[in-house]
Motif scaffolding. Structure first.
Motif, PDB file in Angstrom:
ATOM      1  N   ILE A  38      -6.083  -3.110   0.287  1.00  0.00           N
ATOM      2  CA  ILE A  38      -4.820  -3.684  -0.179  1.00  0.00           C
ATOM      3  C   ILE A  38      -3.889  -2.535  -0.549  1.00  0.00           C
ATOM      4  CG2 ILE A  38      -3.711  -5.063  -1.978  1.00  0.00           C
ATOM      5  CD1 ILE A  38      -6.386  -6.633  -2.176  1.00  0.00           C
ATOM      6  N   MET A  39      -2.718  -2.512   0.059  1.00  0.00           N
ATOM      7  CA  MET A  39      -1.749  -1.448  -0.191  1.00  0.00           C
ATOM      8  C   MET A  39      -0.684  -1.878  -1.203  1.00  0.00           C
ATOM      9  SD  MET A  39      -3.245   0.576   1.843  1.00  0.00           S
ATOM     10  CE  MET A  39      -2.191   2.027   1.945  1.00  0.00           C
ATOM     11  N   THR A  40      -0.319  -3.149  -1.177  1.00  0.00           N
ATOM     12  CA  THR A  40       0.636  -3.712  -2.133  1.00  0.00           C
ATOM     13  C   THR A  40       0.098  -5.058  -2.587  1.00  0.00           C
ATOM     14  OG1 THR A  40       2.508  -2.631  -1.025  1.00  0.00           O
ATOM     15  CG2 THR A  40       3.024  -4.464  -2.496  1.00  0.00           C
ATOM     16  N   GLU A  41       0.017  -5.249  -3.895  1.00  0.00           N
ATOM     17  CA  GLU A  41      -0.632  -6.443  -4.445  1.00  0.00           C
ATOM     18  C   GLU A  41       0.165  -7.726  -4.216  1.00  0.00           C
ATOM     19  OE1 GLU A  41      -3.505  -6.887  -5.860  1.00  0.00           O
ATOM     20  OE2 GLU A  41      -4.226  -4.839  -6.139  1.00  0.00           O
ATOM     21  N   VAL A  42       1.493  -7.643  -4.356  1.00  0.00           N
ATOM     22  CA  VAL A  42       2.302  -8.869  -4.254  1.00  0.00           C
ATOM     23  C   VAL A  42       3.522  -8.604  -3.373  1.00  0.00           C
ATOM     24  CG1 VAL A  42       3.589 -10.646  -5.478  1.00  0.00           C
ATOM     25  CG2 VAL A  42       1.588  -9.596  -6.561  1.00  0.00           C
ATOM     26  N   VAL A  43       3.556  -9.265  -2.228  1.00  0.00           N
ATOM     27  CA  VAL A  43       4.713  -9.220  -1.334  1.00  0.00           C
ATOM     28  C   VAL A  43       5.520 -10.498  -1.545  1.00  0.00           C
ATOM     29  CG1 VAL A  43       5.458  -9.240   1.083  1.00  0.00           C
ATOM     30  CG2 VAL A  43       3.535  -7.795   0.371  1.00  0.00           C
ATOM     31  N   GLN A 163      -0.592 -10.209   0.197  1.00  0.00           N
ATOM     32  CA  GLN A 163      -0.911  -8.811  -0.071  1.00  0.00           C
ATOM     33  C   GLN A 163      -0.744  -8.002   1.215  1.00  0.00           C
ATOM     34  OE1 GLN A 163      -4.414  -9.048  -3.385  1.00  0.00           O
ATOM     35  NE2 GLN A 163      -4.934  -9.820  -1.363  1.00  0.00           N
ATOM     36  N   LEU A 164      -0.119  -6.842   1.088  1.00  0.00           N
ATOM     37  CA  LEU A 164       0.022  -5.954   2.237  1.00  0.00           C
ATOM     38  C   LEU A 164      -1.292  -5.218   2.450  1.00  0.00           C
ATOM     39  CD1 LEU A 164       1.896  -4.526   4.352  1.00  0.00           C
ATOM     40  CD2 LEU A 164       2.267  -2.771   2.603  1.00  0.00           C
ATOM     41  N   ARG A 165      -1.803  -5.253   3.675  1.00  0.00           N
ATOM     42  CA  ARG A 165      -3.042  -4.561   4.007  1.00  0.00           C
ATOM     43  C   ARG A 165      -2.744  -3.352   4.884  1.00  0.00           C
ATOM     44  NH1 ARG A 165      -7.917  -7.122   2.896  1.00  0.00           N
ATOM     45  NH2 ARG A 165      -7.535  -9.043   1.712  1.00  0.00           N
TER      46      ARG A 165
END
Length: 215
Positions: A38-43, A163-165
């Motif tokens: 996971i690169m960003t938790e909340v998109v 989430q950004l993967r």
């Protein structure tokens, strides 16, 4: 006689130990390599749109095509051939492109050309205002920026939980937040594998949940 007994014991030991070692190896592999980071938790979710398309509950490949589609026609061809064709039959997968409102006619022409070489019926498109596009893109929290046309060559994997993967930085490789759609080798050698990992991750989670329901 004693030698034969030793050999028999050795063979039995190998037959017992090897499956155990193999199990531990693959179990370790699942833990260490079975999840796409996971690169960003909340998109940010997409705003209400005429197409009724949203990110939640889908594995989405998200791209930002900009106002001049001639700049990204090759990108769409690459994505169609390498990613869309391979994964479009999965019901929880979507290829989703975000565009500025007013580009509908350009898109129709591009899709006519794309349809001439393959099936394109499950592509999804959302038309937004420049402000909406910028706000949604910034929520990805990636190093890249949109160009003046509100587009980028990068496409992004967003999971069902918004989430950004991607891939974390390693010793010699930088972190990978998105995938450059102009680079066929990157799509073929990296992005396909990452989408497979994410699909497998959800499949394993579903199987595990079903097992618990049966208890």
């Amino acid at each position: 006689m004693k030698t034969a007994q030793v050999k028999k014991t050795f063979v039995l030991g190998v037959l017992f130990v090897l499956p155990l070692v193999a199990y531990l190896f693959f179990a370790s592999g699942v833990n260490n390599f079975g999840r796409l980071p996971i690169m960003t938790e909340v998109v940010e979710e997409l705003p209400e749109n005429k197409a009724g398309v949203f990110l939640a509950s889908k594995i989405s490949i998200v791209g930002y095509l900009g106002s001049d589609l001639s700049q990204r026609q090759v990108n769409m061809f690459n994505l169609n051939q390498k990613i869309y064709k391979r994964f479009s039959e999965f019901t929880d997968f979507q290829m989703l492109m975000v565009l500025p409102d007013g580009t509908q006619e350009q898109l129709a022409e591009v899709m006519r050309e794309l349809a001439a070489i393959g099936e394109v019926g499950a592509w999804r498109f959302v038309f937004l205002t420049p402000e909406q596009i910028q706000a949604q893109f910034e929520s990805l929290q990636v190093p890249e920026r949109l160009d003046v046309s509100l587009g980028t060559d990068q496409v992004y994997i967003i999971d069902k939980a918004l989430q950004l993967r991607g891939r974390k930085a390693t010793g010699k490789d930088a972190a990978l937040y998105g995938y450059n759609a102009t680079e066929v080798s990157l799509l073929t050698n990296t992005m396909i594998d990452d989408v497979k990992i994410l699909l497998a991750e959800y499949r394993m989670a579903l199987k595990k949940n079903n097992q618990y329901k049966d208890l």
